[in-house]
Scaffold this motif. Structure first.
Motif, mmCIF file in Angstrom:
data_model
loop_
_atom_site.group_PDB
_atom_site.id
_atom_site.type_symbol
_atom_site.label_atom_id
_atom_site.label_comp_id
_atom_site.label_asym_id
_atom_site.label_seq_id
_atom_site.Cartn_x
_atom_site.Cartn_y
_atom_site.Cartn_z
ATOM 1 N N TYR A 97 -40.543 -26.370 7.923
ATOM 2 C CA TYR A 97 -39.086 -27.210 9.188
ATOM 3 C C TYR A 97 -39.448 -28.190 9.834
ATOM 4 O O TYR A 97 -37.916 -29.088 9.587
ATOM 5 N N ASN A 98 -40.241 -29.251 9.803
ATOM 6 C CA ASN A 98 -40.341 -30.454 10.559
ATOM 7 C C ASN A 98 -39.734 -31.530 9.520
ATOM 8 O O ASN A 98 -39.430 -32.433 10.026
ATOM 9 N N ASP A 99 -39.957 -31.040 8.415
ATOM 10 C CA ASP A 99 -38.833 -32.539 7.246
ATOM 11 C C ASP A 99 -37.841 -31.540 7.204
ATOM 12 O O ASP A 99 -36.920 -32.360 6.619
ATOM 13 N N LYS B 93 -36.339 -38.324 12.984
ATOM 14 C CA LYS B 93 -37.424 -37.255 12.339
ATOM 15 C C LYS B 93 -38.412 -36.130 13.908
ATOM 16 O O LYS B 93 -38.635 -35.441 13.347
ATOM 17 N N ASP B 94 -38.152 -36.093 15.191
ATOM 18 C CA ASP B 94 -38.171 -34.917 16.092
ATOM 19 C C ASP B 94 -36.392 -33.761 16.706
ATOM 20 O O ASP B 94 -36.751 -33.829 17.435
#
Length: 170
Positions: free
Chosen positions: A78-80, A117-118
């Motif tokens: 998910y974070n990527d 990125k966020d």
């Protein structure tokens, strides 16, 4: 972000996908779905024709999975994830196979990665139109990308019209 909201976002995108199918395609598509996951970069070529052929060949070798499995796999990454797009890979009367294609933030150069990125991933639902469908009032077969007989005949007629400078207005 939790697995539950990821699943909710995927279901919203699936609803949008089925609305697109209803609007643009003549097929009756089953709500019974299985899914294949695709990383945008696994298809290789930036050339659209080679990309489509590569995408079709790679996806044919994949085994469709349940929504729970797909949500679990996407949750791990998910974070990527930058973008998640749903496509119909194949639609039958009793089963629809949906391709969930994702694009990673880590694929971007460092400057743009720092900007996004966020950000949470974006969700989209898309269907591709065959080249011979110019008028949005004309419905087409959702399975045209599989290269079925109907698609090949329509493509042959389209090429003949182009070669002979024939238009629909004559």
């Amino acid at each position: 972000m939790t697995t539950q909201t990821l699943e909710i976002d995927l279901k919203k995108s699936m609803t949008n996908l089925f609305q697109l199918i209803e609007k643009f395609c003549w097929n009756k598509v089953s709500q019974n779905c299985l899914y294949i996951l695709s990383d945008f970069n696994e298809f290789g070529s930036p050339n659209p024709k080679n990309y489509q052929n590569s995408r079709r060949m790679v996806n044919r070798g994949k085994i469709p999975k349940s929504l729970d499995f797909v949500v679990h796999e996407l949750d791990k990454e998910y974070n990527d994830l930058y973008d998640i797009t749903l496509y119909v890979f194949r639609a039958k009367k009793n089963l629809t196979i949906i391709e969930i294609q994702y694009y990673r933030k880590s694929n971007f150069d460092e400057a743009y990665f720092a900007v996004v990125k966020d950000n949470p991933p974006m969700f989209h639902a898309k269907i591709s139109h065959p080249v011979y469908v110019r008028n949005q009032d004309v419905k087409f077969d959702i399975n045209w990308e599989s290269g079925n007989l109907r698609h090949n005949l329509n493509l042959l007629m389209y090429r003949w019209k182009i070669k002979n400078n024939y238009s629909d207005k004559k």
